[in-house]
Design an enzyme around this catalytic site. Sequence first.
Site, mmCIF file in Angstrom:
data_model
loop_
_atom_site.group_PDB
_atom_site.id
_atom_site.type_symbol
_atom_site.label_atom_id
_atom_site.label_comp_id
_atom_site.label_asym_id
_atom_site.label_seq_id
_atom_site.Cartn_x
_atom_site.Cartn_y
_atom_site.Cartn_z
ATOM 1 N N LYS A 115 4.635 -18.083 4.927
ATOM 2 C CA LYS A 115 4.652 -18.823 3.902
ATOM 3 C C LYS A 115 4.247 -18.267 2.708
ATOM 4 C CE LYS A 115 0.949 -21.424 6.170
ATOM 5 N NZ LYS A 115 0.543 -23.156 5.923
ATOM 6 N N GLU A 199 -4.683 -16.644 -1.334
ATOM 7 C CA GLU A 199 -5.093 -17.379 -2.405
ATOM 8 C C GLU A 199 -5.985 -18.339 -2.819
ATOM 9 O OE1 GLU A 199 -3.165 -21.783 -1.118
ATOM 10 O OE2 GLU A 199 -0.834 -19.961 -0.646
ATOM 11 N N HIS A 234 -9.685 -28.160 7.640
ATOM 12 C CA HIS A 234 -8.254 -27.605 7.781
ATOM 13 C C HIS A 234 -6.945 -29.071 8.647
ATOM 14 C CE1 HIS A 234 -9.788 -25.576 4.686
ATOM 15 N NE2 HIS A 234 -9.804 -23.988 6.396
ATOM 16 N N ARG A 296 10.673 -31.331 9.016
ATOM 17 C CA ARG A 296 10.660 -31.925 10.119
ATOM 18 C C ARG A 296 10.032 -33.106 9.319
ATOM 19 N NH1 ARG A 296 4.792 -31.993 10.670
ATOM 20 N NH2 ARG A 296 3.977 -29.883 10.808
HETATM 21 P P1 ADP Z 1 -2.203 -24.712 7.742
HETATM 22 O O1 ADP Z 1 -0.214 -24.587 7.622
HETATM 23 O O2 ADP Z 1 -2.221 -23.677 8.373
HETATM 24 O O3 ADP Z 1 -1.665 -25.981 7.845
HETATM 25 P P2 ADP Z 1 -2.126 -25.089 4.797
HETATM 26 O O4 ADP Z 1 -1.697 -24.262 4.149
HETATM 27 O O5 ADP Z 1 -1.051 -26.484 5.416
HETATM 28 O O6 ADP Z 1 -2.177 -24.428 6.475
HETATM 29 O O7 ADP Z 1 -3.096 -25.566 4.566
HETATM 30 C C1 ADP Z 1 -4.049 -26.595 5.253
HETATM 31 C C2 ADP Z 1 -5.668 -27.058 4.552
HETATM 32 O O8 ADP Z 1 -5.908 -25.987 3.696
HETATM 33 C C3 ADP Z 1 -4.618 -27.054 3.263
HETATM 34 O O9 ADP Z 1 -4.732 -28.923 3.214
HETATM 35 C C4 ADP Z 1 -6.156 -27.754 2.647
HETATM 36 O O10 ADP Z 1 -7.111 -28.450 2.378
HETATM 37 C C5 ADP Z 1 -6.593 -26.026 2.493
HETATM 38 N N1 ADP Z 1 -6.258 -24.834 1.288
HETATM 39 C C6 ADP Z 1 -4.783 -24.441 1.541
HETATM 40 N N2 ADP Z 1 -4.690 -23.937 1.313
HETATM 41 C C7 ADP Z 1 -6.074 -24.359 -0.262
HETATM 42 C C8 ADP Z 1 -6.369 -23.411 -1.633
HETATM 43 N N3 ADP Z 1 -5.553 -22.455 -1.794
HETATM 44 N N4 ADP Z 1 -7.454 -23.792 -1.778
HETATM 45 C C9 ADP Z 1 -7.955 -24.858 -1.087
HETATM 46 N N5 ADP Z 1 -7.989 -25.641 -0.307
HETATM 47 C C10 ADP Z 1 -7.040 -24.874 0.738
#
Ligand code: ADP
Length: 662
Positions: A115, A199, A234, A296
């Site tokens: 990431k 973040e 999540h 993917r």
């Molecule tokens: P993973 O790869 O573990 O699934 P992601 O980065 O795709 O993690 O984030 C998963 C979820 O977490 C997102 O769909 C969102 O709901 C929440 N999320 C991620 N980043 C943020 C953020 N900066 N602020 C609020 N919610 C977030």
Amino acid sequence: MRKLLIANRGEIAARVITTARKLGLETVAVHSDADARALHVDMADEAVHIGPAPVAESYLRTATLLAAAKATGADAIHPGYGFLSENPNFAEAVSAAGLTFVGPPASAIRAMGLKDAAKAAMEAAGVPVVPGYHGADQTPDLLAREAQAIGYPVLIKARAGGGGKGMRLVETADAFADALSAAQREAQASFGDPAVLIEKFITSPRHIEIQVFADTHGNVVHLFERDCSLQRRHQKVIEEAPAPDMPADVRAAMGAAAVEAARAIGYVGAGTVEFIADGSGPLRTDGFWFMEMNTRLQVEHPVTEAITGVDLVALQLAVAAGAPLPFTQDDLTITGHAFEARLYAEDADAGFLPATGTLTHLSFPDGVAFDRAPVRIDSGVRQGDAISPHYDPMIAKVIVHGPDRETALRRLSRALVETQVAGVTTNLGFLKRLADHAGFAAGQVDTGLIGRDIEALTSRDPDRQALALQAAALSALGQAAPAGSDDVWGMNKGWRLWGQATHSVALSRDGARQNIRVTYLGGDRFDIDGTKAQATAQDDSLHITGTTAATLSVHADPTSITVFDKGEITRFERIDTLARETGSGAGSDAVTAPMPGLVTAVHVAPGDTVEADAPLLVLEAMKMEHTLRAPRAGTVAEVLVTAGAQVNNHDLLVRLQDDAHD
Ligand code: ADP
């Protein structure tokens, strides 16, 4: 490309095979010991056994998969999603073996693999990223200072993360240190990499992702967005396309940013660029940020197929074979609205514990796959299959399409009502309550919706629960009634014979035993534990007026009774009735197995005298222990099994002496 090996299992393998066959490709399935008789194996032209059940010893073995491709003459490999789909080493190994990898180049997977590096690359490409820290220095003090600078609340994420693992929301500075070490520990345990990024936590966030597609000729398009904001911890629960209340300019801006992201890393094939959007007000062109790219096909790809009419797997195969995209951006349009609900084997009402077991009954609304049908079911299992602890507990994806959001949502609710699963606990009731949630219906979706209403979303109406018990009690007695033993219900025939008699039935739900007294009052009237009820049965449904009135469906098998009530499923285990059904009834000489199972204990030996109802042996079946009892008083003549024996339905287990002749 002539022959495609699918390096995956379950629902996604079945999905890929369906399209491959339509395109006239030969298909090769791979399977572990546990999947020897799985649906995807049956669907493919050929199948290769690749090892024992654990994924590390089967589905994740590159060398074994390549050997399987070689042995069957496959010239391409589709990785599905999960497993090796985002492993650049696998993509390289497939190419090095002279086979076509149906997916992006290894370099593109690598660029998005972590990431922190992905965010840096996107920043460089001019794609908006969530403000935060994604540097290499992982000193706790520095991370704490960065968090302070970003401003609380912040989100700590594992840079190698996925599936929400290694992620922690931190609201205040004093909670940072603990959250950091927890996230690092989880990241180390899950990914072998403790590094994190920090973040800004976007409040009222919406998860909106763009489906992109690129070919090997430099063309890149997007197929609009999916809104995946309905999440629990999540994890996506219900996805939809398009996003509710998406302004045209925001759609265009997000689409352009996603295409830019794909171009920046030389992407080829199907990919998803995930954005987080500020959902505290209407969506804005300056209110969305890149989170990550999944290199993917996504689990939720069917909603995009539903609104665009594009078969994404067919397109993946065409692009992998070197064909140019068959359309330009301007050719693509959105038709209607689609939802997908993920049906899992899990007990949503008991803390979302994963569930396992055999699907003794499974039925879905009629669906047509891959066309713009109102309902589409993507599943990798059939009735009789087991949900094992080895793999993802997904049973099916229920996908609906309609001309507008309201119609599509109504269809989702309806499709969930028409979905029946017995033998394994599922999240169906939870999905149904979500589909009927007023805020969701109004399009007020953000990732906190489920968490805020979790209480209501995981509780059942007590009146309907009581009604389910009443229906189960009637069903249990209907089955046991002498004249009604053939059809599932046999009710009207059987019950009339009972006259005014009171019967008692013992059932247990979630381990809690309940004794229910049922008195037949004539006609269709009963007294069930003091509640006056009326019940009539027709086919597999029971219309009952008791605590409340409803038409329910009931599935009865030798060990349990499952009641389906508009998406709510209640399973009761039978107690006692088994012993009664054993053998050819009271007074008989033979005790036979009422179902296939494992003998776990034998309490008697030849020559023993037993009282009526004395325990003879214990049979374990369908994950429950059943005590088989003596049908009458007498002397044991023969014991035909020992503990540890596997027995079949109707096998003779114990014989009593025929006293008249001894
Ligand atoms: P993973 O790869 O573990 O699934 P992601 O980065 O795709 O993690 O984030 C998963 C979820 O977490 C997102 O769909 C969102 O709901 C929440 N999320 C991620 N980043 C943020 C953020 N900066 N602020 C609020 N919610 C977030």
